[in-house]
Design a protein around this motif. Structure first.
Motif, mmCIF file in Angstrom:
data_model
loop_
_atom_site.group_PDB
_atom_site.id
_atom_site.type_symbol
_atom_site.label_atom_id
_atom_site.label_comp_id
_atom_site.label_asym_id
_atom_site.label_seq_id
_atom_site.Cartn_x
_atom_site.Cartn_y
_atom_site.Cartn_z
ATOM 1 N N SER A 118 0.851 -1.195 0.000
ATOM 2 C CA SER A 118 0.000 0.000 0.000
ATOM 3 C C SER A 118 0.884 1.241 0.000
ATOM 4 C CB SER A 118 -0.931 0.006 1.209
ATOM 5 O OG SER A 118 -0.180 -0.024 2.421
ATOM 6 N N PHE A 119 0.391 2.314 -0.631
ATOM 7 C CA PHE A 119 1.184 3.529 -0.795
ATOM 8 C C PHE A 119 0.385 4.730 -0.299
ATOM 9 C CE2 PHE A 119 2.527 0.513 -4.012
ATOM 10 C CZ PHE A 119 3.906 0.561 -3.941
ATOM 11 N N ARG A 146 5.279 6.870 1.027
ATOM 12 C CA ARG A 146 5.412 5.807 2.022
ATOM 13 C C ARG A 146 4.890 4.500 1.412
ATOM 14 N NH1 ARG A 146 5.797 5.825 7.635
ATOM 15 N NH2 ARG A 146 5.725 8.115 7.497
ATOM 16 N N SER A 147 5.708 3.457 1.465
ATOM 17 C CA SER A 147 5.340 2.136 0.950
ATOM 18 C C SER A 147 5.299 1.148 2.113
ATOM 19 C CB SER A 147 6.350 1.662 -0.115
ATOM 20 O OG SER A 147 6.113 0.332 -0.478
ATOM 21 N N ALA A 148 4.185 0.453 2.252
ATOM 22 C CA ALA A 148 4.002 -0.492 3.360
ATOM 23 C C ALA A 148 3.769 -1.892 2.802
ATOM 24 C CB ALA A 148 2.824 -0.069 4.233
ATOM 25 N N ASN A 149 4.675 -2.811 3.125
ATOM 26 C CA ASN A 149 4.522 -4.214 2.745
ATOM 27 C C ASN A 149 3.886 -4.944 3.929
ATOM 28 O OD1 ASN A 149 4.701 -6.806 1.766
ATOM 29 N ND2 ASN A 149 6.923 -6.981 2.059
ATOM 30 N N THR A 150 2.631 -5.305 3.772
ATOM 31 C CA THR A 150 1.895 -5.947 4.869
ATOM 32 C C THR A 150 1.937 -7.471 4.796
ATOM 33 O OG1 THR A 150 -0.158 -5.815 3.590
ATOM 34 C CG2 THR A 150 0.351 -3.968 5.045
ATOM 35 N N ASN A 151 2.647 -8.046 3.840
ATOM 36 C CA ASN A 151 2.724 -9.502 3.737
ATOM 37 C C ASN A 151 3.529 -10.088 4.891
ATOM 38 O OD1 ASN A 151 1.491 -10.215 0.981
ATOM 39 N ND2 ASN A 151 2.871 -8.522 0.483
ATOM 40 N N LYS A 152 3.066 -11.228 5.411
ATOM 41 C CA LYS A 152 3.732 -11.858 6.545
ATOM 42 C C LYS A 152 4.899 -12.752 6.117
ATOM 43 C CE LYS A 152 -0.536 -11.993 9.259
ATOM 44 N NZ LYS A 152 -1.502 -12.867 9.982
ATOM 45 N N ARG A 186 6.422 -7.285 6.303
ATOM 46 C CA ARG A 186 5.914 -6.396 7.347
ATOM 47 C C ARG A 186 6.847 -5.201 7.547
ATOM 48 N NH1 ARG A 186 3.550 -10.297 12.193
ATOM 49 N NH2 ARG A 186 1.766 -11.119 11.030
ATOM 50 N N ASN A 187 7.168 -4.556 6.449
ATOM 51 C CA ASN A 187 8.114 -3.450 6.487
ATOM 52 C C ASN A 187 7.475 -2.209 5.883
ATOM 53 O OD1 ASN A 187 10.343 -1.935 4.624
ATOM 54 N ND2 ASN A 187 11.199 -2.501 6.605
ATOM 55 N N VAL A 188 7.797 -1.044 6.440
ATOM 56 C CA VAL A 188 7.361 0.242 5.916
ATOM 57 C C VAL A 188 8.603 1.023 5.507
ATOM 58 C CG1 VAL A 188 6.174 2.412 6.395
ATOM 59 C CG2 VAL A 188 5.279 0.268 7.333
#
Length: 272
Positions: A118-119, A146-152, A186-188
């Motif tokens: 998500s951005f 801002r880029s958010a990787n929500t994958n576990k 799980r990184n922003v």
């Protein structure tokens, strides 16, 4: 004393008359001798028939035409049948490969449940836009996304070649590059990029519309990006995909201290 009688010479013996020579075997009397350069004649049981080349025909005689056509059709059918079997075998192999890949992707999706990052737009700073002059402008925009990787269980590699463009009502103001980096699960990550434009000339109606938006303190801008990325499932990396990012941003003014009033970003995979 008796007289000696001289010996009488004996008459010469007659020389044998030459006997007539017999003709060679295979020749008849009264026939001229055979030329030694000619090939011997074949036995009487075989015959050699020599025809001029222009009198040799390859078309079968009428009595064999039906058999010739029958064998020709049978050979053509066998050839077509062989090609059909090869094509059918190739189709089966390709179908199995496609089914295997689809099944593998389905299993990977069910296990990892991948999602696009998500951005959001954190800030933007705008320089060198003068609406009071008709001269060409070179807008500069410092953009923070801002880029958010929500994958576990999935990491993301952003590849080289990413690009970002900012525009107003379809008129490109400036453009720049998206950096390459690895974003873990799980990184922003906050990405800062500088966008630059050159020789931008606004039409009169576009300049008037932009001036009115600045007076209202509501300037709508569009931010579009193409981001080549590659996902990592554990130790496995899939092929590179291109994610298209579209953001609608509204700022209060076109200056270095512009403030974001609202923003909405959407990301989708480019399937073309």
């Amino acid at each position: 004393m008796a007289d000696q009688v001289p010996p009488v010479p004996s008459p010469p013996s007659p020389s044998p008359s030459p006997s007539p020579s017999l003709p060679p075997q295979g020749e008849k009397l009264g026939m001229p001798p055979a030329d030694p350069m000619l090939k011997p004649s074949p036995p009487s049981a075989s015959f050699v028939i020599q025809l001029p080349k222009d009198q040799i025909y390859r078309i079968p005689p009428p009595e064999n035409a039906y058999r010739f056509n029958f064998y020709t059709r049978q050979a053509a059918k066998r050839q077509r049948g062989s090609c059909s079997r090869c094509l059918f075998f190739l189709f089966i192999v390709l179908s199995l490969i496609f089914i295997f890949l689809a099944a593998a992707l389905g299993i990977i999706y069910l296990i990892f449940l991948p999602k696009l990052p998500s951005f959001s737009i954190d800030s933007l700073s705008i320089h060198n836009i003068n609406l009071s002059s008709s001269a060409a402008a070179s807008p500069e925009v410092d953009l923070t996304i801002r880029s958010a990787n929500t994958n576990k269980k999935i990491g993301i590699y952003y590849r080289d070649g990413g690009s970002v463009v900012i525009d107003y009502s379809g008129e490109v103001l400036s453009r720049g590059a998206w950096p390459s980096f690895y974003q873990g699960k799980r990184n922003v990550t906050v990405v800062q990029t500088a966008l630059r434009g050159s020789g931008i000339r606004f039409a009169d109606d576009l300049r008037g519309s932009l001036t009115a938006a600045v007076k209202r303190r509501e300037v709508p801008l569009g931010i579009n990006a193409e981001l080549p990325m590659r996902m990592r499932f554990g130790a496995v990396k899939i092929w590179t995909i291109t994610v298209k990012l579209q953001c609608d941003v509204t700022v209060n003014k076109l200056t270095a201290d512009a403030r974001i009033l609202n923003e909405l970003c959407r990301a989708k995979v480019d399937v073309l």
